[in-house]
Enzyme design. Structure first.
Site, PDB file in Angstrom:
ATOM      1  CG  HIS A 106     -42.876  -1.487 101.776  1.00  0.00           C
ATOM      2  ND1 HIS A 106     -43.416  -0.296 101.355  1.00  0.00           N
ATOM      3  CD2 HIS A 106     -43.644  -1.899 102.810  1.00  0.00           C
ATOM      4  CE1 HIS A 106     -44.463  -0.017 102.089  1.00  0.00           C
ATOM      5  NE2 HIS A 106     -44.630  -0.966 102.984  1.00  0.00           N
ATOM      6  CG  HIS A 162     -49.410   4.462  97.980  1.00  0.00           C
ATOM      7  ND1 HIS A 162     -50.689   4.106  97.689  1.00  0.00           N
ATOM      8  CD2 HIS A 162     -48.835   3.343  98.474  1.00  0.00           C
ATOM      9  CE1 HIS A 162     -50.896   2.842  97.999  1.00  0.00           C
ATOM     10  NE2 HIS A 162     -49.779   2.349  98.472  1.00  0.00           N
ATOM     11  CG  ASP A 201     -48.508   3.200 109.001  1.00  0.00           C
ATOM     12  OD1 ASP A 201     -48.361   2.031 109.403  1.00  0.00           O
ATOM     13  OD2 ASP A 201     -48.012   3.615 107.942  1.00  0.00           O
ATOM     14  CG  ASP A 252     -50.391  -0.773 109.334  1.00  0.00           C
ATOM     15  OD1 ASP A 252     -49.514  -1.024 110.190  1.00  0.00           O
ATOM     16  OD2 ASP A 252     -50.120  -0.422 108.181  1.00  0.00           O
ATOM     17  CD  GLU A 270     -48.650  -5.341  99.697  1.00  0.00           C
ATOM     18  OE1 GLU A 270     -48.790  -4.224  99.187  1.00  0.00           O
ATOM     19  OE2 GLU A 270     -47.562  -5.920  99.789  1.00  0.00           O
ATOM     20  CB  SER A 271     -57.121  -6.710 100.237  1.00  0.00           C
ATOM     21  OG  SER A 271     -57.203  -7.516  99.089  1.00  0.00           O
TER      22      SER A 271
HETATM   23  N1  LIG Z   1     -35.942   6.218 106.608  1.00  0.00           N
HETATM   24  C1  LIG Z   1     -36.451   6.188 107.836  1.00  0.00           C
HETATM   25  N2  LIG Z   1     -36.228   7.227 108.655  1.00  0.00           N
HETATM   26  C2  LIG Z   1     -36.734   7.247 109.889  1.00  0.00           C
HETATM   27  N3  LIG Z   1     -37.482   6.288 110.392  1.00  0.00           N
HETATM   28  C3  LIG Z   1     -37.756   5.225 109.643  1.00  0.00           C
HETATM   29  C4  LIG Z   1     -37.248   5.122 108.326  1.00  0.00           C
HETATM   30  N4  LIG Z   1     -37.671   3.960 107.812  1.00  0.00           N
HETATM   31  C5  LIG Z   1     -38.438   3.375 108.781  1.00  0.00           C
HETATM   32  N5  LIG Z   1     -38.477   4.144 109.885  1.00  0.00           N
HETATM   33  C6  LIG Z   1     -39.225   3.880 111.110  1.00  0.00           C
HETATM   34  O1  LIG Z   1     -39.175   2.532 111.481  1.00  0.00           O
HETATM   35  C7  LIG Z   1     -40.434   2.098 111.985  1.00  0.00           C
HETATM   36  C8  LIG Z   1     -40.911   0.909 111.225  1.00  0.00           C
HETATM   37  O2  LIG Z   1     -41.065   1.261 109.884  1.00  0.00           O
HETATM   38  P1  LIG Z   1     -41.952   0.445 108.910  1.00  0.00           P
HETATM   39  O3  LIG Z   1     -41.697  -0.987 109.116  1.00  0.00           O
HETATM   40  O4  LIG Z   1     -41.716   0.982 107.555  1.00  0.00           O
HETATM   41  O5  LIG Z   1     -43.393   0.799 109.371  1.00  0.00           O
HETATM   42  P2  LIG Z   1     -44.705   0.433 108.583  1.00  0.00           P
HETATM   43  O6  LIG Z   1     -44.491  -0.895 107.963  1.00  0.00           O
HETATM   44  O7  LIG Z   1     -45.759   0.444 109.605  1.00  0.00           O
HETATM   45  O8  LIG Z   1     -44.877   1.508 107.579  1.00  0.00           O
HETATM   46  C9  LIG Z   1     -41.379   3.276 111.860  1.00  0.00           C
HETATM   47  O9  LIG Z   1     -41.496   3.931 113.082  1.00  0.00           O
HETATM   48  C10 LIG Z   1     -40.698   4.142 110.876  1.00  0.00           C
HETATM   49  O10 LIG Z   1     -41.025   5.474 111.080  1.00  0.00           O
HETATM   50 MG   LIG Z   2     -47.406  -0.200 109.469  1.00  0.00          MG
END
Ligand SMILES: Nc1ncnc2c1ncn2[C@@H]1O[C@H](COP(=O)(O)OP(=O)(O)O)[C@@H](O)[C@H]1O
Ligand SMILES: [Mg+2]
Lengths: 84, 261, 778, 84
Positions: free
Chosen positions: C69, C132, C154, C312, C356-357
């Site tokens: 994740h 989710h 986010d 966040d 992760e509250s």
């Molecule tokens: N499969 C994907 N396709 C396009 N963009 C992605 C993908 N996975 C992650 N990203 C991009 O990478 C960045 C960081 O993602 P992530 O760490 O998952 O964000 P968060 O933890 O805030 O949800 C975000 O801008 C997200 O949109």
């Molecule tokens: Mg985030």
């Protein structure tokens, strides 16, 4: 007639209870804590108490409660009175 | 009073969320508007304002009953302040959750801030949240909130609520409301006839299709539909070539009243 | 666990592991018993890096940060494919398209919590979509609600003011027999009701309109329901401040930290194999009331420029939020766990660290503004604490009761060993399908209209407030009759007529992963264009099964390839996205599902076009060509027939059609428009009629088509098609615009009925109320 | 500790109960009717039972119930246990 009370399991924070407690305190009541639960008074057509109990348990499992967060208490009401 | 000197207060607490669009609407009509947290109202009072609005939202999460907690907070924190405000013939408006607050605070139907409410906004007959545009019929024009509207006129305004079923405490309360001309708005059919409980024209099952009521003096009004969401023409579901929608007419009345205040 | 590997730390609720003494078996056992979900290779990498023992807090940090994740292992990993390797799906496909398109209006992509694109008057639009799934399978209401809450954060996490939510949901069939459910698995109906209620409740409570989405039912989702939650926000460009400096304070604000949601991250990555009821700690109780106040506070901190950075708290809780913020700022941080507001008193440090509250945010604040920031939180009745301070150490250090319980190098932490995944070739080889020619086409149409996947969604959509904020120009439902508009249009700025156009494309039933992805991209763009949107930015959200299985990986690679190809071809860059893998249950993997969200703009919302027919006598056009492409179509599925050709996308043709349509809309020639998707022309035309109450007649002989049978013309799901009502008096201009572009004047608005003239000249008729009965049920 | 159950007055339509009954019927349960009520379990700091009772009544009047539609039943819980 069965009475099913569904409440949040111990340890889960209850946002509604929290807000209610605060409001009661604001209104001057000496309240420490409030928990909120829901009661379903269900009018079922069944023969005996045992059957009613097992039906109610099934209702909780399928719809009224979620074992991951709720506890439930079932009570079979006998005698007169009914869901009005 | 000179509109430039008039000022509106939009009250808020945690969970209030329709305050910004209301401010946009009022300011568009030239009325200075401030959004004040209840805490600030408690601190500085309402003397400098001529209009108080309880806006929509989910105050305190709508816990216990929609509007109940804020309604009781009004009692415990600003009761006399509000009483004075009302007695000075200033305007109090509640929209949606704000209407629920006013009912729970006992401000409506009586205008007296009663300890025990004489009506309820119960959960919708459908038991669901309902977001839809309704036809609202003006039952009584010429009040501060319906200035410039005529009896029987139909307004297009959306509702968005889960608890909007108006229930008077008794038949008698309802009779009084009707007799005193306190029923300002009713849900109607597109034809203009009263909805007579027919879903979805009456979206919540309100008694007598009641969508909005005022006190006898007419300076306090609560309604479930959201005029601020029907303020501009482009907000209408069918689109519109005109700059404004029907919701503006209600605010227009307010402005007129304040100018004459 | 073996003697000597583990020991308690002097009077603290902390244990230490001596990895140097750990054999492979021990490493795996540590990973498993601590719920780290780390592989042997990863555990070995950790072991190799340290010569000292590691605390549980440190090991948990790796578990969280190196999770699927948080770090997107699979999407950043190496993939062995037939005849070579892919050096990262993100890098080689998704991001590559964006980089090559190099659009000046892409302000920040793949960097922050949400993608940011330019809007009007110095404003940016932010967009993010999350899934989710597992939480919603376990606790539908809370899972979905916290999904909404998470994606809203986010947007707040890029200083955006949330203006709209989206939700795309996939469930098992509602009429599934209870007996067929494995023990502990919840019935689709229970999940469906809970999820819908959760989405509505959170959005409504927050006062954010939920304006766009889709709902699917299929047996492939019984064990793995899919819940996508999206949020769009807006912010002045100059207030996008990400400038955390050494000496700034880290401020944690919002809800309290508790045991709820501990190990949510690793939970999201583990197959959902057990009885779901036993996964209790991950269940979270949503509290939108806190998030509503958080939003107020954050927007006011933003407007007063009091903070230097924000993020966040999502997966990994405080551990990931602090680590990421320090790392991306090229700094280090020292965190003090003693000051965190707790829900229950006796949390171990590692629990506080990874919990992760919900409803929490992290800000970096220069010392001079600290008291102002804390005051803002206090005024909104929010708890906040000064969690720590950024420094130049390049380390992540954690203090607990005056002991350092974590001391890690951020460089090492944020450079986990790359995984290598294997894939096998996955391709759909069309087999001919034999569809018996139906006797009564109306009957087929009525059946399709009542199909659970096509039916009216009014029952759900009305429970979502889509008008709050007063900015919804084009609503999800059109008018009293609730016609399904193709995209929602939000007018976010008071002083600008420009609209944000929000659409989605998703075709989980198309059997070829490549063309499925292509069709979804095209559909998102087409839906956008249908109301007048353009300059579309895309978000990808993959929901797949276990990537350690070659077949799952194979289809993932194909879908990602299509993302690159068609993003390029349509000139539509990806700006953000997310993957959710390991969606497996005792019933098997999830149906591979790719959601493409399209965020377009409309220069003047007054020109927006809706779905309902406007005027008797107006001509109806079909744009685009209809082919024999019925594989995975609603028509074949309703008959239980497999096979057929998968709908493909000819980007060049599609672009020509869209370009011409946009021009026609801008010139005011178009009275109504609807994209042709599930259920083909038949369903699209019926929806237009039902949305208006006006009748229409459509002559299939005038539909541009390669198909020789009336039912197939009506129900083929070829892409790139629209149905358009053209203003009668502007017909000539329209024809001019469409010169050389595939179109057919195939019908006319009016009459009392819905009338189809077949290829053989035979006429089929249905009343509008009959259609509506089927479509709305009852 | 007092337990306050707030329920709709007799004869008042209960939409939530209605919908719940329908869902239960859908699931095949032999249900005739359901009524839903809310229970507040309030932890109050008071001396005796009588005081608790009168406090609870006051809480209903001031916040927990709306007399236009709600009835309430108060029960004082004695002995151990608490609002968790
Ligand atoms: N499969 C994907 N396709 C396009 N963009 C992605 C993908 N996975 C992650 N990203 C991009 O990478 C960045 C960081 O993602 P992530 O760490 O998952 O964000 P968060 O933890 O805030 O949800 C975000 O801008 C997200 O949109
Ligand atoms: Mg985030």
């Amino acid at each position: 007639m069965v009475r099913v009370e569904v409440k949040l399991k111990k340890g889960h924070f209850d946002p509604e209870g929290d807000v209610t407690a605060r409001s009661l305190k604001d209104l001057g009541f000496p309240v420490n804590n409030v928990r909120v639960s829901k009661v379903y008074t269900v009018d079922v057509s069944v023969g005996d108490e045992k059957e009613a109990m097992s039906l109610a348990r099934e209702m909780c499992r399928k719809l009224l409660a979620n074992p991951t967060k709720d506890d439930f208490i079932i009570e079979v009401l006998t005698g007169e009175g009914g869901a009005d | 009073m000179d509109l430039e000197r008039a000022k509106a207060c939009i009250a808020r607490v945690g969970g209030t969320n329709c305050d910004l669009e209301l401010k946009v609407a009022l300011e568009d009509l030239g009325l200075r508007t401030e959004i004040l947290h209840m805490k600030e109202i408690v601190k500085k009072g309402l003397a400098e304002y001529q209009l108080l609005v309880f806006p929509g939202g989910f105050s305190y999460g709508d816990y216990v009953r929609a509007g109940a907690i804020w309604g009781k907070e009004v009692h415990s924190k600003i009761k006399s302040e509000l009483q004075t405000f009302i007695e000075e013939n200033k305007l109090v408006l509640g929209i949606c959750n704000g209407f629920q607050v006013m009912i729970e605070a006992g401000i409506l139907p009586d205008g007296e801030i009663a300890e025990v409410p004489k009506a309820a906004l119960a959960n919708n007959a459908s038991s669901k949240y309902e977001c839809r545009w309704v036809y609202v019929r003006v039952e009584r024009g010429g009040t501060p909130f319906t200035e410039g509207l005529t009896n029987g006129e139909i307004l297009r305004i959306p509702v968005g609520h889960g608890e909007g079923r108006f229930l008077p405490e008794s038949e008698e309360v309802l009779r009084e409301l009707i007799k005193d001309g306190c029923v300002l708005f009713r849900y109607a059919l597109p034809s203009g006839d009263a909805a007579d409980g027919e879903y979805p024209y009456n979206p919540n099952g309100s008694v007598y299709d009641i969508a909005g009521i005022c006190n006898k003096r007419g300076n306090i009004m609560g309604m479930m539909p959201h005029p601020e969401r029907a303020f501009f023409g482009w907000q209408l579901p069918e689109g519109s070539d005109s700059l404004y929608g029907d919701g503006k007419k209600i605010f227009q009345g307010i402005i007129k009243y304040l100018e004459d205040y | 666990m073996r003697e000597g590997l583990i020991r308690a730390l002097r009077g603290l609720p902390v244990v230490e592991f001596d990895l140097s003494k750990a054999e492979d078996g021990d490493l795996l056992e540590i990973s498993r018993t601590m719920g780290l979900a780390l592989s042997l290779g990863e555990m070995r990498a950790i072991k190799g890096h340290f010569s000292r023992p590691l605390t549980d807090v440190e090991l948990q940090t790796f578990g969280q940060t190196w999770s699927e994740h948080c770090i997107h292992k699979t999407f950043k990993g190496i993939i062995e494919v037939e005849g070579g390797r892919v050096n990262g799906l993100l890098k080689e496909y998704i991001m590559k398209a964006t980089r090559e398109l190099n659009k000046p209006w892409c302000y920040s992509v793949f960097e922050d919590n949400a993608g940011l694109i330019e809007f009007d008057r110095g404003y940016l639009v932010a967009a993010k979509v999350e899934t989710h799934n597992h939480p919603s399978a376990v606790e539908p209401f809370g899972g979905a609600a916290t999904g909404v809450g998470g994606v809203i954060r986010d947007i707040l996490g890029v200083w955006g003011e949330p203006i709209a939510n989206t939700d795309v949901l996939c469930f098992g069939p509602l009429d599934l027999p209870y007996e067929s459910l494995p023990p502990g698995m919840k019935h689709p109906k229970y999940i469906y009701k809970g999820v819908v209620a959760g989405i509505g409740s959170y959005g409504n409570n927050m006062g954010i309109p939920t304006v766009s989405g889709a709902i699917f039912f299929d047996s492939g989702y019984v064990g793995n329901p899919v819940v996508y939650c999206g949020c769009v926000g807006i912010l002045p460009k100059e207030l996008y401040i990400k400038n955390t400096k050494e000496g700034d304070y880290a401020v944690l604000a919002g809800g309290r930290t508790g045991r709820d949601g501990i190990h949510g991250v690793t939970f999201a990555s583990a197959d959902l194999l057990e009885d779901t009821d036993t996964l209790r700690p991950a269940v979270q109780i949503p509290n939108p009331l806190i998030e509503e106040r958080l939003r107020r506070a954050i927007i006011s901190i933003r407007d007063r420029r009091l903070a230097s950075g924000i993020t966040d708290l999502g997966g990994g809780g405080i551990s990931c939020a602090t680590g990421e913020m320090a790392h991306r700022s090229g700094l280090g941080i020292e965190v003090n766990l003693d000051v965190v507001h707790l829900k229950e008193p006796d949390l171990a440090p590692w629990e506080i660290w990874v919990s992760e509250s919900q409803e929490r945010m992290l800000l970096s604040v220069p010392g001079s503004n600290l008291s102002d920031v804390l005051e803002i939180f206090e005024n909104e009745d929010l708890e906040a604490c000064v969690l720590g301070r950024f420094d130049e150490s390049g380390k992540l250090r954690v203090r607990y009761r005056d002991f350092t319980v974590c001391d890690l190098d951020l460089e090492f932490l944020y450079h986990p060993p790359r995984v290598t995944r294997r894939s096998c070739k996955v391709e759909y080889l069309p087999v001919p399908c034999n569809v018996p020619e139906p006797k009564d086409i109306t009957e087929e149409l009525l059946r399709l209209l009542s199909d659970p996947n096509i039916r009216s969604r009014e029952e759900v959509v009305r429970t979502y407030d889509h008008e709050v904020r007063g900015c919804t120009a084009i609503k999800p439902l059109q008018g009293d009759l609730a016609g399904p508009n193709d995209a929602a249009v939000i007018k976010p700025l008071k002083d600008s007529w420009m609209g944000v156009v929000i659409s989605c494309g998703i075709n989980p039933f198309y059997p070829d992963p490549y063309w499925m992805a292509a069709a979804s991209i095209e559909e998102a763009i087409r839906n956008n264009a249908s109301v007048g949107g353009r300059r579309v930015a895309l978000l990808d959200n993959f929901v797949w099964g276990n990537p350690e299985r070659e077949d799952r990986m194979g289809s993932l690679v194909r879908a990602a390839e299509a993302c690159y190809e068609f993003s390029k071809a349509f000139d539509a860059p990806f700006i953000s996205g997310k993957d959710s893998l390991y969606n497996e249950s005792p019933l098997g993997p999830v149906r591979p599902t790719l959601l493409i969200t399209g965020i377009g703009i409309l220069p003047d919302i007054r020109k927006a076009v809706t779905v309902h027919l406007k005027k008797e006598g107006d001509p109806l056009y079909v744009l685009g060509i209809t082919k024999d492409e019925l594989a995975g179509s609603a028509y074949l599925r309703s008959k239980g027939i497999n096979g057929g050709e998968c709908p493909k996308v000819d980007a060049k043709t599609s672009k020509e059609i869209i370009r011409a349509l946009t021009k026609a809309i801008d010139s005011g020639l178009v009275a109504a428009c609807h994209d042709v998707s599930e259920g083909g022309i038949g369903v699209a035309a019926a929806e237009m009629a039902m949305a208006s109450g006006l009748g229409l007649s459509l002559d299939l002989r005038d539909v541009p088509s390669e198909v020789k049978r009336s039912d197939l013309v009506l129900f083929s799901e070829s892409t790139s098609r629209f149905l358009v009502e053209v203003k009668k008096d502007r017909l000539r201009e329209f024809e001019e615009v469409f010169q050389g572009v595939i179109h057919g004047r195939a019908g006319v608005v009016g009459g009392r009925t819905f009338k189809i003239v077949g290829l053989d000249g035979k006429t089929w008729e249905a009343s509008i109320s009959e259609l509506r009965r089927a479509w709305r049920g009852g």
